[in-house]
Design a protein around this motif. Structure first.
Motif, PDB file in Angstrom:
ATOM      1  N   GLY A 193       1.439  45.350  76.760  1.00  0.00           N
ATOM      2  CA  GLY A 193       0.378  45.200  75.781  1.00  0.00           C
ATOM      3  C   GLY A 193      -0.162  43.787  75.650  1.00  0.00           C
ATOM      4  N   SER A 194       0.675  42.776  75.904  1.00  0.00           N
ATOM      5  CA  SER A 194       0.244  41.387  75.744  1.00  0.00           C
ATOM      6  C   SER A 194       1.095  40.468  76.618  1.00  0.00           C
ATOM      7  CB  SER A 194       0.351  40.954  74.281  1.00  0.00           C
ATOM      8  OG  SER A 194       0.060  39.583  74.127  1.00  0.00           O
ATOM      9  N   VAL A 195       0.476  39.403  77.117  1.00  0.00           N
ATOM     10  CA  VAL A 195       1.212  38.418  77.923  1.00  0.00           C
ATOM     11  C   VAL A 195       1.072  37.014  77.334  1.00  0.00           C
ATOM     12  CG1 VAL A 195       1.028  39.730  80.076  1.00  0.00           C
ATOM     13  CG2 VAL A 195      -0.801  38.131  79.447  1.00  0.00           C
ATOM     14  N   LYS A 196       0.575  36.913  76.118  1.00  0.00           N
ATOM     15  CA  LYS A 196       0.315  35.606  75.520  1.00  0.00           C
ATOM     16  C   LYS A 196       1.571  34.748  75.429  1.00  0.00           C
ATOM     17  CE  LYS A 196      -3.734  36.876  72.763  1.00  0.00           C
ATOM     18  NZ  LYS A 196      -4.275  37.000  71.382  1.00  0.00           N
ATOM     19  N   LYS A 197       2.633  35.306  74.881  1.00  0.00           N
ATOM     20  CA  LYS A 197       3.866  34.540  74.712  1.00  0.00           C
ATOM     21  C   LYS A 197       4.473  34.180  76.064  1.00  0.00           C
ATOM     22  CE  LYS A 197       5.188  36.289  70.145  1.00  0.00           C
ATOM     23  NZ  LYS A 197       6.226  37.014  69.364  1.00  0.00           N
ATOM     24  N   GLY A 198       4.436  35.116  76.989  1.00  0.00           N
ATOM     25  CA  GLY A 198       4.987  34.866  78.312  1.00  0.00           C
ATOM     26  C   GLY A 198       4.266  33.743  79.029  1.00  0.00           C
ATOM     27  N   LEU A 199       2.940  33.721  78.935  1.00  0.00           N
ATOM     28  CA  LEU A 199       2.168  32.656  79.581  1.00  0.00           C
ATOM     29  C   LEU A 199       2.450  31.308  78.922  1.00  0.00           C
ATOM     30  CD1 LEU A 199      -1.363  34.211  80.255  1.00  0.00           C
ATOM     31  CD2 LEU A 199       0.483  33.774  81.877  1.00  0.00           C
ATOM     32  N   ALA A 200       2.543  31.305  77.604  1.00  0.00           N
ATOM     33  CA  ALA A 200       2.814  30.050  76.895  1.00  0.00           C
ATOM     34  C   ALA A 200       4.173  29.487  77.296  1.00  0.00           C
ATOM     35  CB  ALA A 200       2.761  30.287  75.388  1.00  0.00           C
ATOM     36  N   THR A 201       5.163  30.370  77.436  1.00  0.00           N
ATOM     37  CA  THR A 201       6.506  29.939  77.832  1.00  0.00           C
ATOM     38  C   THR A 201       6.500  29.401  79.258  1.00  0.00           C
ATOM     39  OG1 THR A 201       7.525  31.583  76.380  1.00  0.00           O
ATOM     40  CG2 THR A 201       8.888  30.695  78.161  1.00  0.00           C
ATOM     41  N   ALA A 202       5.811  30.102  80.167  1.00  0.00           N
ATOM     42  CA  ALA A 202       5.741  29.670  81.561  1.00  0.00           C
ATOM     43  C   ALA A 202       5.003  28.342  81.693  1.00  0.00           C
ATOM     44  CB  ALA A 202       5.052  30.740  82.397  1.00  0.00           C
ATOM     45  N   ALA A 203       3.931  28.178  80.923  1.00  0.00           N
ATOM     46  CA  ALA A 203       3.166  26.928  80.965  1.00  0.00           C
ATOM     47  C   ALA A 203       4.032  25.759  80.515  1.00  0.00           C
ATOM     48  CB  ALA A 203       1.930  27.043  80.078  1.00  0.00           C
ATOM     49  N   LYS A 204       4.812  25.962  79.477  1.00  0.00           N
ATOM     50  CA  LYS A 204       5.694  24.908  78.982  1.00  0.00           C
ATOM     51  C   LYS A 204       6.740  24.544  80.031  1.00  0.00           C
ATOM     52  CE  LYS A 204       8.583  23.693  75.012  1.00  0.00           C
ATOM     53  NZ  LYS A 204       9.124  24.174  73.697  1.00  0.00           N
ATOM     54  N   ALA A 205       7.287  25.571  80.695  1.00  0.00           N
ATOM     55  CA  ALA A 205       8.297  25.334  81.733  1.00  0.00           C
ATOM     56  C   ALA A 205       7.703  24.592  82.920  1.00  0.00           C
ATOM     57  CB  ALA A 205       8.892  26.666  82.189  1.00  0.00           C
ATOM     58  N   ALA A 206       6.419  24.818  83.197  1.00  0.00           N
ATOM     59  CA  ALA A 206       5.757  24.178  84.332  1.00  0.00           C
ATOM     60  C   ALA A 206       5.186  22.810  83.981  1.00  0.00           C
ATOM     61  CB  ALA A 206       4.638  25.079  84.852  1.00  0.00           C
TER      62      ALA A 206
END
Length: 351
Positions: free
Chosen positions: A263-276
């Motif tokens: 349904g949503s990938v907002k949190k996942g993208l934010a977490t991945a961006a922080k890790a990168a």
């Protein structure tokens, strides 16, 4: 995140008119079981008709914000916005829930804004929440549930900063930082198709055409007016990753988790961006980054517009022409004062 389950069931009722069984909509309300005929024995058609019939069956008799909010969600059953509104209502219920719809004032809106700011919420979030309230009230007015939708005041946001985008290298970093395969695939699809997040999350395998090397982002199930979606070529990068995922697919949806639609990938993208080590990334930034990249590579605005699903290239040109290497180049050439500099220097040396 699994898609929210419909609040009703589809069953069958045998009769002379429908030997195979007429599809019926059933649900429980106020402790009793309700059943409505759907006028078809075809299950797919029954599921298409069910949301509207259900919404009419539970049409609100009251006009509080909470009643109208829920009525709107029922009317839009099956769409991604329904789940999003469930989360937004948690923040809005305390102030607006019991309030009669037509009694909302500018002072109420300002009070809500200050409450949310005090909790550390950004104005962008508040704008979205109050915008949703305005949408519900206008819907209620249109359906004659209330006589007039009151004005809803929202914070004024600064001019949109369209320079915020990712480079191709940063997109690769983001994808590599995604721990979940479905999240990495979303990154590649959103960038490789320049599609909207809703279109990517709703993409089904029957619209991924490996034989024609095309991806059709247009959802045939959406019959109302909506933002444009395109049929785009499949890049080599996408083809490889889609083929791998297709062989392991457990549902009809391309982006899935544990066999369920995401349904949503907002949190996942934010977490991945922080890790990168990247700035905050939201789903729409990938679409925007794809369009910027195309403009930087000199792709004609008309072609970028087609990729984005824009019906009017003027919109595309207004946003992305500034990134083109050809932008204003003719205008700059017309203002050049040193065209004859080499000749002038040579003349001076001879003298």
């Amino acid at each position: 995140m699994p898609r929210e389950k419909e609040p009703y069931d589809i069953g069958r009722l045998r009769s002379k008119s429908y030997p195979q069984g007429e599809c019926v909509l059933t649900f429980w309300r106020d402790g009793s079981r309700r059943r409505f005929r759907l006028g078809t024995s075809d299950e797919a058609e029954a599921r298409r008709r069910a949301p509207a019939i259900y919404a009419e069956a539970v049409r609100p008799t009251g006009t509080t914000i909470e009643e109208l909010w829920e009525a709107y969600r029922l009317d839009k059953a099956g769409r991604p916005v329904v789940e999003i509104m469930g989360h937004e209502w948690k923040a809005m219920r305390a102030r607006f829930g019991a309030m009669p719809a037509e009694s909302v004032t500018i002072a109420d809106c300002r009070g809500y804004i200050e409450e949310r700011r005090a909790l550390g919420r950004k104005d962008g979030t508040i704008v979205t929440e109050l915008g949703r309230l305005r949408m519900v009230l206008r819907w209620a007015e249109k359906h004659r549930l209330i006589e007039r939708a009151p004005a809803i005041e929202r914070p004024t946001l600064p001019k949109r900063q369209i320079d915020k985008h990712l480079t191709a290298a940063q997109v690769r970093q983001l994808a590599e930082a995604c721990k979940m395969p479905h999240l990495a695939l979303f990154v590649h699809l959103a960038y490789g198709t320049a599609g909207r997040a809703g279109a990517i999350l709703g993409l089904t395998w029957d619209r991924v055409h490996f034989d024609r090397n095309k991806i059709d982002l247009e959802d045939p199930a959406i019959t109302i007016a909506h933002k444009g979606r395109a049929v785009v070529p499949m890049t080599k990068t996408l083809r490889l990753r889609l083929w791998e995922q297709h062989n392991a697919a457990r549902s009809d949806y391309v982006i899935e988790w544990a066999g369920q639609r995401v349904g949503s990938v907002k949190k996942g993208l934010a977490t991945a961006a922080k890790a990168a080590g990247l700035p905050h990334v939201h789903p729409h930034m990938l679409r925007h980054s794809a369009a910027v990249r195309q403009a930087e590579m000199g792709v004609p605005m008309e072609e970028i517009a087609s990729y984005l699903g824009h019906s009017n290239p003027t919109i595309t040109r207004r946003i992305y022409a500034r990134f083109s290497p050809e932008a204003l180049s003719k205008g700059a050439a017309a203002l050049e004062l040193d065209d004859e500099t080499p000749i002038s220097l040579a003349t001076r040396r001879q003298a």
